[in-house]
Write an enzyme that holds these catalytic residues in place. Structure first.
Site, short mmCIF file in Angstrom:
data_model
loop_
_atom_site.label_atom_id
_atom_site.label_comp_id
_atom_site.label_asym_id
_atom_site.label_seq_id
_atom_site.Cartn_x
_atom_site.Cartn_y
_atom_site.Cartn_z
N CYS A 1 -4.80 2.51 -3.62
CA CYS A 1 -3.55 3.00 -3.04
C CYS A 1 -2.43 2.00 -3.23
CB CYS A 1 -3.70 3.33 -1.56
SG CYS A 1 -4.86 4.63 -1.25
N GLN B 1 -4.54 -5.13 6.96
CA GLN B 1 -5.56 -6.05 6.46
C GLN B 1 -5.50 -7.39 7.18
OE1 GLN B 1 -7.91 -5.19 4.44
NE2 GLN B 1 -7.10 -3.29 3.59
N HIS C 1 0.86 -1.19 0.00
CA HIS C 1 0.00 0.00 0.00
C HIS C 1 0.90 1.24 0.00
CE1 HIS C 1 -2.74 3.00 1.82
NE2 HIS C 1 -3.75 2.21 1.47
N LYS D 1 -10.50 -0.27 10.23
CA LYS D 1 -10.74 -1.47 9.44
C LYS D 1 -11.10 -2.67 10.33
CE LYS D 1 -7.29 -0.15 5.97
NZ LYS D 1 -7.95 0.42 4.80
N ASP E 1 3.05 -4.61 7.77
CA ASP E 1 1.79 -3.89 7.61
C ASP E 1 0.66 -4.85 7.93
OD1 ASP E 1 -0.43 -2.48 6.90
OD2 ASP E 1 0.31 -1.84 4.94
#
Ligand SMILES: Cc1ncc(COP(=O)(O)O)c(C=O)c1O
Lengths: 409, 155
Positions: A366, A201, A122, A224, A198
């Site tokens: 993104c 998600q 991202h 999220k 990261d």
């Protein structure tokens, strides 16, 4: 065990109708909906204990501080962090990455160094490094992808040459791919590099344990994972965070300020300058309670089942007419389905779906370097979460054909 | 509630399916300018040849949604043979139809042209886009790109 079938009723927004249709929310990879308990927790804070934290000796200030610090402890437990002091609150995952780049990168990176990221990152895990690289002159290196949307790790040993930081997403927000973080982390460590992950998600969708992942740093974002916007997390191993200089300066992040300088505060406050987003932190704590009560293993199983159902439903119905990017096996991926349907442009597809109350994302998500690798300008992305069920997938499946009639060239 | 038929007029679909003036001129001698819609990833590349002040030929390549592609196609047909001043006027008129008015656009927007008013013709079909605010950027992408290209000529 599976998730309660009436989960939607916990999310007030999902009872709405849009354009005369019951809303079908398939954009949780962009931002999830919020359950009543989260909205209530924030409401309650404002109604009963609103006061600045870590400052007042009076009762509600103490209660606000207590509520905020409890939320921190919940987050630590949720991701298997050894200590709550390793949980740094930020604005979002993007700020967490900027913090790492500025603070750790500013101190440790120079002209001969390398930061290794991947083609599926991202922008939040790309641009902060690019900004810093322009200043410091280090190399930003990219792990390529295999044709089926995994990281191509065949050359990893070579790619790791000279690397000081590896920063990789645990799950792609476009392909859904789950990456072998532990394997990469072990290799990173073997060349003395740090491993940043990261988790934007990943943390909302899978049981997470930072120790098992082998991560040194983990970024994720509250909105999220059933939490509010405006609150994100940077987790770091205490040793790593301790060695990093402060990021933003101001109140709260100091122990002492004199004319000739300042002494930074202890972890985690060293990285939390100014009044924090107290209500949002408390809201995120409530979100963690909510997800924990569902059980993250059950959340993951629900998403495997539903992703599998969606992959089958879409390919059975549309065959060659549809491309779903990323791994085809639901157990290797999350519930993020980036779809190319005939030659209907994603923007047009999402517009037609919107008329039926179906919310999907159209765009580059993104991840422009990834879009270039895929050879597309944009995709339509449907993403699943705890409240989605087969009826949502069916609505999506039904609605592609009409879009095709209107737009296929 | 605005329906899909307000947005996707037949003539728009026609321009989308059969885009006019697709391609690229050799540049140089042609001028070349590129535009992006960061929101949805649409990209447009314009190449155009001037004869004096007149746009003699303009070709479009790139990729995007039906609205951005149809708008670009219509624009390519509308600007051929017009002078730079006329193109600026037409652009202002088109953007006004998209509810973008001079006072709301930045200082770097077009200097006044020759004050012509044009028949918008096919372009009128894009009027419905106004009811879908997120799509206005799609409709104006090629126009803004052309303006940028024209501005570059002047520096
Ligand atoms: C993989 C990934 N990383 C980072 C982010 C950035 O999250 P935020 O915009 O909340 O900072 C997102 C979400 O947009 C994401 O999907």
């Amino acid at each position: 065990m599976s998730l309660p079938s009436d989960l939607k009723s916990n999310f007030p927004l999902l009872s709405q109708t849009i354009n005369g249709h019951q809303i079908v929310y398939l954009d949780s990879a962009a931002s999830s909906q919020k359950p009543d308990v989260v909205i209530e927790a924030m409401n309650n804070y404002y109604r009963t204990i609103n006061a600045n934290v870590h400052r007042g000796a009076y009762q509600i200030a103490a209660e606000a501080t207590e509520a905020m610090e409890q939320a921190r402890a919940k987050l630590a437990t949720f991701i298997g962090a050894p200590s709550a002091n390793e949980i740094v609150f930020t604005k979002n995952a993007t700020e967490s990455f900027n913090l790492i780049a500025r603070s750790w990168g500013g101190q440790n990176l120079g002209p001969n160094d390398v930061v290794l990221i991947s083609d599926m990152e991202h922008h939040a895990n790309i641009v902060p490094w690019q900004i810093l690289s322009a200043e410091k002159g280090f190399e930003l290196r990219w792990i390529p992808l295999t044709p089926d949307g995994h990281l191509d790790l065949s050359q990893l040993d070579r790619l790791l040459n000279g690397v000081k930081m590896v920063s990789i997403t645990a799950m792609s927000n476009v392909l859904g791919t789950l990456n072998p973080i532990r394997e990469i982390a072990d290799k990173a460590h073997s060349v003395g590099a740090l491993m940043a992950v990261d988790g934007s998600q990943y943390v909302p969708h899978l049981p997470t344990n930072v120790v098992e992942l082998g991560a040194d740093l983990l970024c994720f974002t509250g909105h999220k994972m059933c939490g509010p916007t405006g609150i994100g997390v940077l987790w770091g191993r205490a040793e790593v965070l301790d060695a990093m200089p402060p990021f933003l300066g101001g109140g709260e992040m100091i122990l002492d300020v004199r004319r000739d300088g300042f002494t930074p505060n202890e972890l985690p406050h060293k990285f939390e300058a100014g009044t924090p987003p107290i209500a949002e932190i408390i809201g995120l704590g409530a979100a963690v309670d909510f997800l924990s009560s569902l059980g993250m293993s059950d959340v993951r199983q629900h998403e495997i089942d539903l992703t599998d159902y969606a992959l089958r439903a879409l390919t059975d119905r549309y065959g060659e007419e549809i491309t779903i990017h990323g791994p085809s096996n639901a157990s290797e991926r999350g519930g993020v389905l980036s779809i190319q349907y005939r030659d209907v442009h994603p923007h047009d597809l999402s517009q037609v779906l919107d008329q039926r109350g179906i919310c999907v994302r159209a765009g580059h998500h993104c991840a422009k370097p990834l879009m270039r690798e895929l050879g597309v300008g944009a995709t339509a992305r449907a993403s699943l979460y705890v409240y989605n069920d087969k009826s949502d997938v069916d609505a999506l499946t039904e609605s592609l054909a009409p879009a095709g009639e209107l737009f296929a060239l | 509630m605005a329906g899909l038929e307000d947005l996707y007029k037949e003539i728009i679909i026609d321009h989308y399916r059969n885009p006019r003036n697709r391609g690229e001129l050799d540049s140089p001698p042609a001028h070349k300018t590129e535009g992006f819609n960061p929101l949805c990833g649409d990209e447009v590349l314009l190449t155009f040849a001037l004869k004096g002040e007149i746009i003699e030929e303009l070709l479009i390549s790139g990729q995007g949604c039906s609205i951005s592609q149809a708008s670009a196609s219509m624009m390519s047909a509308a600007v051929q043979g017009k002078s730079i001043g006329e193109v600026r006027d037409l652009t202002r008129q088109f953007k006004a139809m998209m509810s973008i008015h001079e006072e709301s656009i930045g200082a770097d927007d077009p200097p006044p042209g020759d004050g012509h008013a044009f028949e918008l013709g096919d372009l009128e079909a894009l009027k419905g886009v106004v009811k879908f605010p997120v799509r206005i950027k799609c409709a104006t992408l090629s126009w803004n790109t052309l303006l940028t290209g024209l501005d570059e000529l002047e520096v």
